[in-house]
Write an enzyme that holds these catalytic residues in place. Structure first.
Site, PDB file in Angstrom:
ATOM      1  N   GLY A   1       3.829   4.853  -5.990  1.00 16.83           N
ATOM      2  CA  GLY A   1       2.783   5.397  -6.743  1.00 16.83           C
ATOM      3  C   GLY A   1       3.051   4.810  -8.227  1.00 16.83           C
ATOM      4  O   GLY A   1       2.241   4.718  -9.052  1.00 16.83           O
ATOM      5  N   ASN A   2       4.494   4.762  -8.585  1.00 19.02           N
ATOM      6  CA  ASN A   2       4.645   4.245  -9.936  1.00 19.02           C
ATOM      7  C   ASN A   2       4.549   2.978 -10.129  1.00 19.02           C
ATOM      8  O   ASN A   2       4.665   2.134 -11.350  1.00 19.02           O
ATOM      9  CB  ASN A   2       6.215   4.496 -10.184  1.00 19.02           C
ATOM     10  CG  ASN A   2       7.174   3.691  -9.103  1.00 19.02           C
ATOM     11  OD1 ASN A   2       6.997   3.885  -7.985  1.00 19.02           O
ATOM     12  ND2 ASN A   2       7.964   2.368  -9.763  1.00 19.02           N
TER      13      ASN A   2
ATOM     14  N   LYS B   1       2.994  17.361   1.740  1.00 23.13           N
ATOM     15  CA  LYS B   1       2.718  16.125   0.846  1.00 23.13           C
ATOM     16  C   LYS B   1       2.153  16.321  -0.487  1.00 23.13           C
ATOM     17  O   LYS B   1       1.120  16.782  -0.709  1.00 23.13           O
ATOM     18  CB  LYS B   1       1.624  15.421   1.675  1.00 23.13           C
ATOM     19  CG  LYS B   1       1.272  13.974   0.838  1.00 23.13           C
ATOM     20  CD  LYS B   1       2.544  13.033   0.979  1.00 23.13           C
ATOM     21  CE  LYS B   1       2.366  11.750   0.276  1.00 23.13           C
ATOM     22  NZ  LYS B   1       3.344  10.880   0.162  1.00 23.13           N
TER      23      LYS B   1
ATOM     24  N   LYS C   1       2.863   7.254   2.938  1.00 28.18           N
ATOM     25  CA  LYS C   1       2.594   5.840   3.184  1.00 28.18           C
ATOM     26  C   LYS C   1       3.835   4.975   3.506  1.00 28.18           C
ATOM     27  O   LYS C   1       3.845   3.879   4.104  1.00 28.18           O
ATOM     28  CB  LYS C   1       1.888   5.369   1.686  1.00 28.18           C
ATOM     29  CG  LYS C   1       2.945   5.115   0.628  1.00 28.18           C
ATOM     30  CD  LYS C   1       3.472   3.594   0.443  1.00 28.18           C
ATOM     31  CE  LYS C   1       4.544   3.633  -0.820  1.00 28.18           C
ATOM     32  NZ  LYS C   1       5.296   4.552  -0.975  1.00 28.18           N
TER      33      LYS C   1
ATOM     34  N   LYS D   1      11.226   7.871   2.018  1.00 29.46           N
ATOM     35  CA  LYS D   1      11.562   6.389   1.987  1.00 29.46           C
ATOM     36  C   LYS D   1      12.849   6.279   2.710  1.00 29.46           C
ATOM     37  O   LYS D   1      12.866   5.284   3.526  1.00 29.46           O
ATOM     38  CB  LYS D   1      11.963   6.163   0.289  1.00 29.46           C
ATOM     39  CG  LYS D   1      10.520   5.945  -0.295  1.00 29.46           C
ATOM     40  CD  LYS D   1      10.837   5.587  -1.772  1.00 29.46           C
ATOM     41  CE  LYS D   1       9.490   5.048  -2.565  1.00 29.46           C
ATOM     42  NZ  LYS D   1       8.617   6.281  -2.381  1.00 29.46           N
TER      43      LYS D   1
END
Length: 322
Positions: free
Chosen positions: A26-27, A143, A222, A284
């Site tokens: 998102g960053n 989430k 994601k 991640k």
């Protein structure tokens, strides 16, 4: 008339290039402390996208991306207005797939033209991801989406929140991905050297009912969806992009230690020990571990500024099979 010989030539040239999947966090669009205006998001995208454009000369490229801030903003917008019917979360996910896909594609096209590449086939693909209707996350939302709030503000919110590095954020159900519906189409496109933008925000979560699929009110992580796609289409290098240099133990403390390389077994032990929170680095690491265990290929977690260096093995945290 199509040129079969030309198509075959393209496929042969593409087949000689390894496949790279870049999962943008998102960053990549909204930096910490920013309001998230469209101007800010386009400006932020140029840093990773210019690197990806250069890498496209050596790799066949798949780009996936997050949508947590954007889909959360859409939820807040529609909750602030009673003049039109509210849309379910699955539709908001689809909207952000189109929105962010357009932004990535247009920025990438601009970067390629700046390199002197007048044409390179690009496509943004709305993507379905199958989930299990009995996934326990439907009973336990975890989430994070949307903006961060202070603890005091979060306590007054009419929805569940969780503390993250960005503050307290709304949480929604996040079922695990089972399979990517469009995996065959994506494989064919990358074999023709298309740059494919897909699985935006983890993809649209669907469950199978008979011979059809129905959307469900959830957001898939994601990174986990990207790992599943990478496995199913045969990716050679999986880059997970975030806002820090790599994976660190005791992050944010005086004893913080960056891991330059880590085996999947050791990474999983650190994950189980709580070194990597679910609201930030946890998904991640879990995605990298799953991918390497199932394929034996390379996975690297790195920063937005270091995508090219990570692809060259010069930065980030690389996950090894042993």
């Amino acid at each position: 008339m199509p040129d079969p010989a030309g198509d075959i030539g393209v496929k042969k040239r593409a087949a000689r290039k390894p496949v790279l999947l870049v999962a943008l966090g998102g960053n990549a669009l909204i930096k910490k402390g920013q309001a998230g205006t469209i101007e800010e998001q386009f400006a932020n995208l140029r840093v990773p996208i210019e690197q990806i454009a250069r890498l496209s000369e050596k790799f066949r490229i798949i780009i996936t991306h997050g949508n947590g801030p954007q889909v959360g903003h859409l939820m807040l917008q529609q909750e602030a207005c009673d003049a039109v019917p509210r849309l379910p979360l699955e539709i908001l996910v689809a909207q952000t797939e189109g929105q962010i896909g357009y932004m990535i594609e247009s920025t990438l096209d601009e970067a390629l033209m700046a390199m002197g590449i007048q044409f390179r086939p690009l496509v943004s693909l709305i993507t379905y991801v199958v989930v299990n209707k009995d996934d326990p996350s439907f009973q336990n939302p975890t989430k994070p989406i949307g903006p961060g709030f202070s603890g005091e503000v979060a306590r007054s919110m009419p929805f569940p929140t969780v503390q993250t590095a960005k503050g307290y954020r709304r949480v929604v159900a996040s079922p695990k991905p089972v399979t990517i519906i469009e995996k065959r189409e994506i494989k064919k496109l990358i074999d023709m050297d298309f740059i494919v933008i897909c699985c935006g925000g983890g993809g649209i979560p669907v469950i199978r009912e008979g011979r059809s699929f129905n959307g469900v009110d959830a957001v898939i992580d994601k990174d986990l969806a990207s790992a599943k796609l990478a496995e199913e289409v045969g990716v050679d290098l999986f880059l997970l992009i975030t806002d820090v240099e790599g994976v660190a133990l005791n992050y944010g403390t005086e004893s913080e230690r960056l891991l330059r390389t880590v085996s999947v077994d050791q990474a999983n032990q650190y994950l189980q020990a709580g070194h990597f929170p679910q609201g930030s680095m946890g998904p991640k690491v879990a995605a990298a571990v799953k991918f390497v265990r199932r394929t034996g290929q390379r996975a690297v977690i790195t920063s937005t500024d270091s995508i090219e260096n990570a692809a060259a093995g010069k930065s980030g945290t690389e996950f090894t099979a042993d």
